[in-house]
Design an enzyme around this catalytic site. Structure first.
Site, PDB file in Angstrom:
ATOM      1  N   GLY A 251       0.672  -1.180  -0.116  1.00 11.38           N
ATOM      2  CA  GLY A 251       0.103  -0.094  -0.196  1.00 11.38           C
ATOM      3  C   GLY A 251       0.903   1.213   0.141  1.00 11.38           C
ATOM      4  N   ASN A 252       0.276   2.224   0.326  1.00  4.91           N
ATOM      5  CA  ASN A 252       1.046   3.840  -0.062  1.00  4.91           C
ATOM      6  C   ASN A 252       0.361   4.542   1.484  1.00  4.91           C
ATOM      7  OD1 ASN A 252      -1.083   5.440  -1.001  1.00  4.91           O
ATOM      8  ND2 ASN A 252      -0.735   3.900  -2.487  1.00  4.91           N
ATOM      9  N   ARG A 253       1.125   5.735   1.608  1.00  2.00           N
ATOM     10  CA  ARG A 253       0.630   6.623   2.624  1.00  2.00           C
ATOM     11  C   ARG A 253      -0.637   7.479   2.496  1.00  2.00           C
ATOM     12  NH1 ARG A 253       3.953   5.976   7.057  1.00  2.00           N
ATOM     13  NH2 ARG A 253       5.867   5.068   6.773  1.00  2.00           N
TER      14      ARG A 253
END
Ligand code: C5P
Length: 234
Positions: A29-31
């Site tokens: 995933g990412n932030r």
């Protein structure tokens, strides 16, 4: 109505971050928190637009008063964005899309085994959704895809090339009408309430620079877009 410059317009906004599954319990995933996208949706709605909000994974609730669809992976987001963008006047592609996904998905949880070597994750490229929407629109004179497409970019700038130069190159590469360049410095924008942006336009109008809360950035962006979409009608 000056207070509702997007009255009668349909605006599609993607927001949040995609998740690319490895197995039933794990993902890459990412932030992205979705905060800027939610603020843009609220600003567009308050400017009188009918808003279609395509939400990937977000840390905060989706906005009220919008038509909501959800997507988890980049491939799902592609389908959701194309569907929500048809017939819209404006597409704002704010989602943080994973550039790569694991090439294989394990149907059962990947177990640690002491007797085997450390596992390796192979990645394959995801489609560039923004570039695909632009390409499909441009290939068809009677396309119902939006005449005004806005991308986002997070840039740092380096010794040779400024943030704006990086952004201008990306705007040309993606082929969209506008690009919102986020200055990501040492203090990351992700999850913060403030943002520092430069809004670039392919028509050569002066870049708009703005720093402030994500709410005020969204208002400036919507004003800039409203001025641009009116000029496209003429
Ligand atoms: O190339 P880069 O990832 O910096 O471009 C960011 C812009 O492109 C954002 O508007 C993002 O939503 C969009 N994008 C996309 N599909 C991808 C990667 C980025 O639509 N696979």
């Amino acid at each position: 109505d000056a207070a509702r410059p997007l009255e009668g317009r349909i605006v599609t906004i993607s927001a949040g971050g995609t998740r690319e599954p490895l197995d039933p319990v794990r993902f890459l995933g990412n932030r992205s928190s979705g905060r800027q996208g939610v603020a843009i949706a609220q600003a567009a709605r308050d400017a009188g637009a009918d808003v279609r909000f395509v939400a990937a994974h977000m840390d905060i609730p989706t906005p009220d008063g919008v038509i909501l669809t959800t997507a988890s992976t980049a491939l799902e987001l592609r389908d959701a964005v194309f569907e929500a963008a048809r017939g819209a006047d404006i597409l704002i592609m704010n989602a943080a899309v994973a550039d790569f996904r694991p090439s294989e998905y394990a149907d059962t949880k990947i177990k640690k085994k002491d007797d085997v070597a450390d596992p390796v994750i192979h990645l394959v490229r995801n489609p560039d959704i923004l570039a695909e929407v632009v390409a499909e629109r441009n290939a068809n004179d009677f396309s119902t895809l939006p005449p005004l497409i806005v991308g986002f970019a997070a840039e740092t700038g380096d010794a040779e090339t400024s943030v704006v130069e990086h952004g201008a190159a990306k705007l040309a590469r993606k082929g969209c009408e506008m690009l919102v360049v986020n200055q990501v410095g040492s203090s990351l924008v992700f999850g913060q309430d403030t943002n520092s942006v430069t809004i670039l336009s392919a028509d050569g109008t002066q870049p708009v620079e703005f720093s402030g809360t994500k709410t005020s950035v969204a208002q400036v962006l919507i004003e800039t877009i409203a001025a641009r979409v009116d000029s496209l009608d003429k």
